[in-house]
Each structure stands twice: as structure tokens, then as C-alpha cells.
Design an enzyme around this catalytic site. Structure first.
Site, short mmCIF file in Angstrom:
data_model
loop_
_atom_site.label_atom_id
_atom_site.label_comp_id
_atom_site.label_asym_id
_atom_site.label_seq_id
_atom_site.Cartn_x
_atom_site.Cartn_y
_atom_site.Cartn_z
NE ARG A 49 -26.51 -8.27 22.49
CZ ARG A 49 -27.35 -7.45 23.68
NH1 ARG A 49 -27.85 -5.90 23.54
NH2 ARG A 49 -28.54 -8.23 23.58
CG ASP B 66 -8.22 0.40 4.29
OD1 ASP B 66 -8.99 -0.47 4.09
OD2 ASP B 66 -7.98 0.82 5.25
CB THR C 183 -5.02 -1.29 0.77
OG1 THR C 183 -5.62 -0.99 1.37
CG2 THR C 183 -4.86 -0.51 -0.56
N GLY D 93 -10.67 0.47 7.23
CA GLY D 93 -11.09 1.96 6.27
C GLY D 93 -10.32 3.39 7.46
NE ARG D 94 -4.08 4.32 10.11
CZ ARG D 94 -3.97 4.47 11.29
NH1 ARG D 94 -4.86 3.35 11.98
NH2 ARG D 94 -3.38 5.30 12.29
N GLY E 137 0.77 -1.11 0.44
CA GLY E 137 -0.21 0.24 -0.23
C GLY E 137 0.47 1.17 -0.31
CG ASP E 138 0.37 6.05 1.59
OD1 ASP E 138 0.84 6.37 1.33
OD2 ASP E 138 0.43 6.10 2.54
O1 F6P Z 1 -4.91 -2.64 5.09
C1 F6P Z 1 -5.43 -0.86 5.67
C2 F6P Z 1 -5.66 -1.27 6.91
O2 F6P Z 1 -6.79 -2.58 7.08
C3 F6P Z 1 -6.58 -0.23 8.00
O3 F6P Z 1 -8.11 0.15 7.00
C4 F6P Z 1 -6.36 -0.55 9.32
O4 F6P Z 1 -6.46 0.50 9.92
C5 F6P Z 1 -4.75 -1.37 9.19
O5 F6P Z 1 -4.69 -1.81 8.40
C6 F6P Z 1 -4.52 -2.14 10.66
O6 F6P Z 1 -3.59 -2.74 10.60
P1 F6P Z 1 -2.69 -3.05 11.92
O7 F6P Z 1 -3.64 -3.87 12.25
O8 F6P Z 1 -2.03 -4.77 10.71
O9 F6P Z 1 -1.79 -2.35 11.91
#
Ligand code: F6P
Length: 370
Positions: A286, A149, A147, A192-193, A124-125
Site C-alpha cells: 500500500r 525541506d 522551508t 523533499g524536492r 525559501g530559496d
Molecule cells: O516547501 C517545499 C516543497 O515542500 C517541496 O518539497 C515541494 O516540491 C513543493 O514544496 C511543492 O509545492 P507546491 O505544491 O506548493 O507547488
């Protein structure tokens, strides 16, 4: 046509995504077909940076035989890491103080010492930014966009996304029936950060009632109004789908901790939304957090095909003399400069047709402006 390549290496970095092994297989077979030797670097770049950590060697010989039968497997046979970025490596100086150092020159040295002429970095990035730094220093690099995402710029899609959306949709179908049976509200959290692609696509495909994404700050009163409006129509259950990076109009993203060298770890937004909705709606609520379940498991046929296309295209690109590019999909296959691919994230356009479709279907984004 590139004459100089005899040996290439493949690296998988950052969070895993379904389809990584399919890329590895396609790239290996395409490289072997050209008579090139192909190595896999273990755990991002650790296999060449810290070979002493690997009693059996930090490089895996990738051959026609060794990549047999891995197309459908989740994860990565090479291992991955999202720690220890070589551009910001923590090292101790002569006085014993911890300082941050750019070790990309050293990494290129390690690759060359191992006889590696070119690199395919699948990531990814973060991983592609490292690849771009190596390429700027003259080492031939081709990136493959990965990714779940789907937030990488300059490609219409990344592999892993379709598998994540498929699984999230299946989970929403299952949660629908239990929510309806108990007349409850189910708040479901997906990854989805920075971008809400997974929430948007899965939410529309599986008929969520509310979708909360990072691109559209939400007002909890608007979310509660949607649930109450449904209740008034006899729809006495609701599904609220929230991306982990969604934030309220007057607040911040929900953080569960920090990861050294990587910043904030997101999480907990579903619980927060649920806690605020309960008094506003008087409904039983929930939560379900899909989290890393979205990253695991077998890739969908769409992702397998995409990953195989990208892996083979990376090798074709190298053979044609492409370097410092990412293999991108936009109808067909294209090669785009790595710097452009990593310059900014691909966010959900609020005026996109899928957002418009969601609104026409009566799905709320928790905003008075939409
Ligand atoms: O792959 C991206 C992602 O899914 C983000 O949405 C998420 O914040 C991150 O990975 C979490 O990664 P890890 O738990 O491996 O640090």
C-alpha cells in the site's frame, strides 16, 4: 545603528510552512517596540505589485493588536504565492508577444511609493533570491529562512522542518501498526524536492526499514532484498519511506506535471516504487502520500521558538543597519549574505552521522554503495 527606518514591510513567499505567523508576530512586535510602522504585503509581493486585485488594499497594517494570538497558527495570515516571480515576470510587449522581464526595479518603486523603508522577506530559496536582487539594487532587505525541506544553505535549520518531521514521524508510527497487522509493505512519500532531510530524520526517528532520498540514487533490487531479508527473519512487514525527489540509479525523478513559470511538479514516486516492488517481493503493498499535510497545521514548540527568534532578530538586524543578509542559526543567531545563502542547496551529506546511524540501525538506503 540605522537611523532612517520608519516603516517596514513583511512578505511571505513560496510554499507555506508552520511557523510563518510566529515570525510575523515577533517581527511586528519588535518593530512596534522601536516605534516603526509595520505592513504585511499580501500574497508574496502581489499586494504592492497589483493593488487593484485587493479591494481592501494589498497591504495589511500589522499592529500589536492585529498579530495577537497567531503564534500557534499554521499557514500565513498574509497569504503567499509561488507564482509570478518579479525577476522573471511574463509581460506583453508592444507587439503583444509574451516576454520575460525583470520587474525588481518596479517592485522597489512600489515599495517606496507605499513609504516602505526596508523589507523582511520570509521564504525559501526563491523568495530569498528575489530579496537578494532587491538588495543589490540598494533596497534594505533581511531574509528569514523558511522551508519544511530544510535545504537552505548557511543555516543549520529552517523553521517548519521540525513540524514536518514530527508529523511524518507520527504518521509512520500509525502506518507501522497497520503494516504489521496486515503483514504488508507500506511505501510512504514525503516532500523533499532536492534534499532528503525530512525522510532521513523522520525515517530514523520512526524506524523506517528503507529510506530513499534524492542524494542517494536507489536500486529497486536492493530495496526488494531488504524486504525479503526481513521476511526471512520473520519480520513480515516493512516501511519504505521515499522523498518525492528520490530517483532510481538508472532513471529520473517522478514528475506529475509542470507549473507555468516554475517547472516540474514532483509526485508519484511512491506508486512507482510500490509497482516495482510488488512482483519482486510478492508482498501486498500500500502507499501513503503525506504531501501537503506536512506543510499544514500548528508549528511544534521548537519551530515556534525558532520562528520567534528569527523574526525578532530580523528587526534587530535592521535596527543595527544590517541589509542584504539572511538571519541564520548556527548555535546562536548570525547574519549571512543573502547571495551565500542562495548560492546552492544544503543537501544531506552522505557521510553525515545520521546516515551512519541509520546504517548502524540496519536501515537501507536502497544502494549497494552504502
Ligand atoms: O516547501 C517545499 C516543497 O515542500 C517541496 O518539497 C515541494 O516540491 C513543493 O514544496 C511543492 O509545492 P507546491 O505544491 O506548493 O507547488
Amino acid at each position: 545603528m540605522e537611523e532612517g527606518i520608519r516603516t517596514i514591510a513583511i512578505s511571505t513567499g513560496g510554499g507555506d510552512a508552520p511557523g510563518l505567523n510566529a515570525v510575523i508576530r515577533a517581527a511586528t512586535l519588535a518593530a512596534c517596540k522601536r516605534g516603526w510602522r509595520c505592513f504585511g504585503i499580501r500574497d508574496g509581493y502581489d499586494g504592492v505589485l497589483f493593488p487593484e486585485r485587493y479591494p481592501n488594499g494589498g497591504l495589511i497594517d500589522l499592529t500589536v493588536e492585529s498579530v495577537r494570538g497567531i503564534t500557534h497558527l499554521g499557514g500565513t495570515v498574509l497569504g503567499t504565492t509561488n507564482r509570478g516571480n518579479p525577476l522573471f515576470m511574463k509581460v506583453q510587449d508592444a507587439q503583444g508577444n509574451w516576454v520575460t522581464e525583470d520587474r525588481s526595479g518596479h517592485l522597489i518603486g512600489c515599495l517606496k511609493e507605499n513609504g516602505i523603508d526596508a523589507l523582511i522577506t520570509i521564504g525559501g530559496d526563491g523568495s530569498l533570491t528575489i530579496g537578494a536582487a532587491l538588495a543589490r539594487k540598494g533596497f534594505p532587505v533581511i531574509g528569514v529562512p523558511k522551508t519544511i525541506d530544510n535545504d537552505l544553505n548557511k543555516t543549520s535549520v529552517t523553521f517548519g522542518f521540525d513540524s514536518a518531521v514530527s508529523f511524518a514521524s507520527e504518521c509512520l508510527d500509525r502506518l507501522h501498526t497497520t503494516a504489521a497487522s496486515h503483514r504488508r509493505v507500506l511505501v510512504v512519500e514525503v516532500m523533499g524536492r532536492y534534499a532528503g532531510w525530512i525522510a532521513l530524520h523522520a525515517g530514523v526517528a520512526a524506524s523506517a526499514d528503507v529510506i530513499l532520498i534524492p542524494e542517494i540514487p536507489f536500486d529497486i533490487e536492493v530495496v526488494a532484498d531488504k524486504i525479503k531479508e526481513r521476511e526471512a527473519r520473520g519480520r513480515d512487514f516493512s516501511i519504505v519511506l521515499v522523498a518525492e525527489g528520490a530517483k532510481p540509479i538508472d532513471g529520473e525523478v517522478s514528475v506529475v506535471g509542470t507549473v507555468r513559470g516554475r517547472g516540474e511538479r514532483l509526485g508519484g514516486i511512491a506508486e512507482k516504487v510500490a509497482a516495482q516492488l510488488e512482483p519482486l517481493t510478492k508482498k501486498e503493498i500500500r502507499t501513503a502520500v503525506l504531501g501537503h499535510l506536512l506543510r499544514g497545521g500548528t508549528p511544534t514548540p521548537f519551530d515556534r521558538l525558532l520562528a520567534l527568534r528569527l523574526g525578532a532578530a530580523a528587526v534587530r538586524g535592521l535596527a543595527e543597519g544590517q541589509k542584504n543578509v539572511m538571519v541564520a542559526v548556527d548555535g546562536g543567531i548570525h547574519y549571512v549574505p543573502l547571495d551565500e545563502a542562495t548560492s546552492h542547496m544544503k543537501l544531506v551529506p552522505v557521510d553525515s552521522d545520521i546516515v551512519a546511524t541509520a546504517k548502524d540501525l540496519g536501515i537501507s538506503f536502497g544502494s549497494r554503495d552504502l
